[in-house]
Write a protein that holds these residues in place. Structure first.
Motif, PDB file in Angstrom:
ATOM      1  N   GLN A  13       8.616  78.187  64.285  1.00  0.00           N
ATOM      2  CA  GLN A  13       7.363  78.802  63.858  1.00  0.00           C
ATOM      3  C   GLN A  13       7.563  79.568  62.553  1.00  0.00           C
ATOM      4  O   GLN A  13       8.679  80.022  62.241  1.00  0.00           O
ATOM      5  CB  GLN A  13       6.839  79.742  64.928  1.00  0.00           C
ATOM      6  CG  GLN A  13       6.297  79.037  66.166  1.00  0.00           C
ATOM      7  CD  GLN A  13       5.625  79.996  67.123  1.00  0.00           C
ATOM      8  OE1 GLN A  13       5.965  81.175  67.180  1.00  0.00           O
ATOM      9  NE2 GLN A  13       4.663  79.493  67.882  1.00  0.00           N
ATOM     10  N   ALA A  14       6.495  79.724  61.820  1.00  0.00           N
ATOM     11  CA  ALA A  14       6.549  80.501  60.585  1.00  0.00           C
ATOM     12  C   ALA A  14       7.094  81.907  60.880  1.00  0.00           C
ATOM     13  O   ALA A  14       6.740  82.516  61.886  1.00  0.00           O
ATOM     14  CB  ALA A  14       5.166  80.596  59.961  1.00  0.00           C
ATOM     15  N   SER A  84      12.763  83.957  57.524  1.00  0.00           N
ATOM     16  CA  SER A  84      11.369  84.091  57.071  1.00  0.00           C
ATOM     17  C   SER A  84      10.810  82.748  56.628  1.00  0.00           C
ATOM     18  O   SER A  84      10.216  82.631  55.552  1.00  0.00           O
ATOM     19  CB  SER A  84      11.291  85.105  55.916  1.00  0.00           C
ATOM     20  OG  SER A  84      11.807  86.357  56.324  1.00  0.00           O
ATOM     21  N   LYS A  86       8.638  79.453  56.059  1.00  0.00           N
ATOM     22  CA  LYS A  86       7.221  79.230  55.791  1.00  0.00           C
ATOM     23  C   LYS A  86       6.895  77.748  56.011  1.00  0.00           C
ATOM     24  O   LYS A  86       7.784  76.901  55.889  1.00  0.00           O
ATOM     25  CB  LYS A  86       6.914  79.599  54.337  1.00  0.00           C
ATOM     26  CG  LYS A  86       7.337  80.995  53.933  1.00  0.00           C
ATOM     27  CD  LYS A  86       7.129  81.214  52.443  1.00  0.00           C
ATOM     28  CE  LYS A  86       7.603  82.578  52.004  1.00  0.00           C
ATOM     29  NZ  LYS A  86       7.408  82.795  50.550  1.00  0.00           N
ATOM     30  N   PRO A  87       5.648  77.434  56.275  1.00  0.00           N
ATOM     31  CA  PRO A  87       5.289  76.012  56.444  1.00  0.00           C
ATOM     32  C   PRO A  87       5.684  75.168  55.238  1.00  0.00           C
ATOM     33  O   PRO A  87       6.056  73.994  55.407  1.00  0.00           O
ATOM     34  CB  PRO A  87       3.783  76.069  56.631  1.00  0.00           C
ATOM     35  CG  PRO A  87       3.538  77.401  57.269  1.00  0.00           C
ATOM     36  CD  PRO A  87       4.522  78.321  56.626  1.00  0.00           C
ATOM     37  N   ASP A  89       8.304  75.277  53.644  1.00  0.00           N
ATOM     38  CA  ASP A  89       9.726  74.960  53.706  1.00  0.00           C
ATOM     39  C   ASP A  89       9.982  73.668  54.487  1.00  0.00           C
ATOM     40  O   ASP A  89      11.121  73.195  54.537  1.00  0.00           O
ATOM     41  CB  ASP A  89      10.517  76.093  54.378  1.00  0.00           C
ATOM     42  CG  ASP A  89      10.516  77.369  53.565  1.00  0.00           C
ATOM     43  OD1 ASP A  89      10.389  78.459  54.179  1.00  0.00           O
ATOM     44  OD2 ASP A  89      10.645  77.297  52.330  1.00  0.00           O
ATOM     45  N   THR A  90       8.944  73.116  55.069  1.00  0.00           N
ATOM     46  CA  THR A  90       9.087  71.873  55.831  1.00  0.00           C
ATOM     47  C   THR A  90       9.556  70.749  54.923  1.00  0.00           C
ATOM     48  O   THR A  90       8.942  70.476  53.884  1.00  0.00           O
ATOM     49  CB  THR A  90       7.752  71.492  56.489  1.00  0.00           C
ATOM     50  OG1 THR A  90       7.419  72.483  57.459  1.00  0.00           O
ATOM     51  CG2 THR A  90       7.848  70.129  57.168  1.00  0.00           C
ATOM     52  N   VAL A 119       8.368  73.616  59.906  1.00  0.00           N
ATOM     53  CA  VAL A 119       7.914  74.981  60.147  1.00  0.00           C
ATOM     54  C   VAL A 119       6.421  74.935  60.442  1.00  0.00           C
ATOM     55  O   VAL A 119       5.628  74.511  59.604  1.00  0.00           O
ATOM     56  CB  VAL A 119       8.194  75.885  58.943  1.00  0.00           C
ATOM     57  CG1 VAL A 119       7.791  77.321  59.256  1.00  0.00           C
ATOM     58  CG2 VAL A 119       9.661  75.810  58.540  1.00  0.00           C
ATOM     59  N   SER A 120       6.056  75.355  61.625  1.00  0.00           N
ATOM     60  CA  SER A 120       4.658  75.344  62.026  1.00  0.00           C
ATOM     61  C   SER A 120       3.986  76.675  61.696  1.00  0.00           C
ATOM     62  O   SER A 120       4.626  77.729  61.736  1.00  0.00           O
ATOM     63  CB  SER A 120       4.541  75.057  63.522  1.00  0.00           C
ATOM     64  OG  SER A 120       5.146  76.087  64.266  1.00  0.00           O
ATOM     65  N   SER A 121       2.711  76.607  61.406  1.00  0.00           N
ATOM     66  CA  SER A 121       1.973  77.838  61.044  1.00  0.00           C
ATOM     67  C   SER A 121       1.379  78.518  62.258  1.00  0.00           C
ATOM     68  O   SER A 121       1.380  77.987  63.341  1.00  0.00           O
ATOM     69  CB  SER A 121       0.874  77.484  60.048  1.00  0.00           C
ATOM     70  OG  SER A 121       0.006  76.500  60.604  1.00  0.00           O
TER      71      SER A 121
END
Length: 121
Positions: A13-14, A84, A86-87, A89-90, A119-121
């Motif tokens: 997760q984010a 930390s 972030k989406p 970064d996927t 990375v999910s939001s």
């Protein structure tokens, strides 16, 4: 035969963290730089971080303060601690080895097959 094998990717997760590992085999890489790149769908492979054989490190501006690269010379292994997240970064994260650290992917000679980070939001 030189081989790089990445591991540690996954779904997070984010705001979460992941630690990627890359084990190099086939020779000793103590006099080589080791680095991390990533490639998102439809985008070019981009530089994230590198660990020079002299011990210095280099980071892309987008990950400074969030990602930390480290290296175990005895284990021929490089790590990427990602905090930390972030989406954006996927991507598929690739490990690479080269005589010298560089931010251009074309300059690196040996690559792993990559590990997926989502990375999910």
């Amino acid at each position: 035969q030189v081989q790089l094998v990445e591991s540690g990717g996954g779904l997070v997760q984010a705001g979460g963290s992941l630690r990627l590992s890359c084990v190099a085999s086939g020779r000793t890489f103590s006099n080589y730089a080791m680095g991390w790149f990533r490639q998102a769908p439809g985008k070019e492979r981009e530089f994230e971080a590198a660990y020079r054989w002299t011990g210095g490190t280099l980071y892309a501006d987008s990950v400074k303060g969030r990602f930390t690269i480290s290296r175990d010379y005895a284990k021929n292994t490089v790590y990427l601690q990602m905090n930390s997240l972030k989406p954006e970064d996927t991507a598929v994260y690739y490990c690479a080895v080269n005589a010298a650290a560089a931010t251009m992917a074309e300059a690196w000679k040996t690559w792993g097959r990559g590990t997926q980070v989502t990375v999910s939001s």
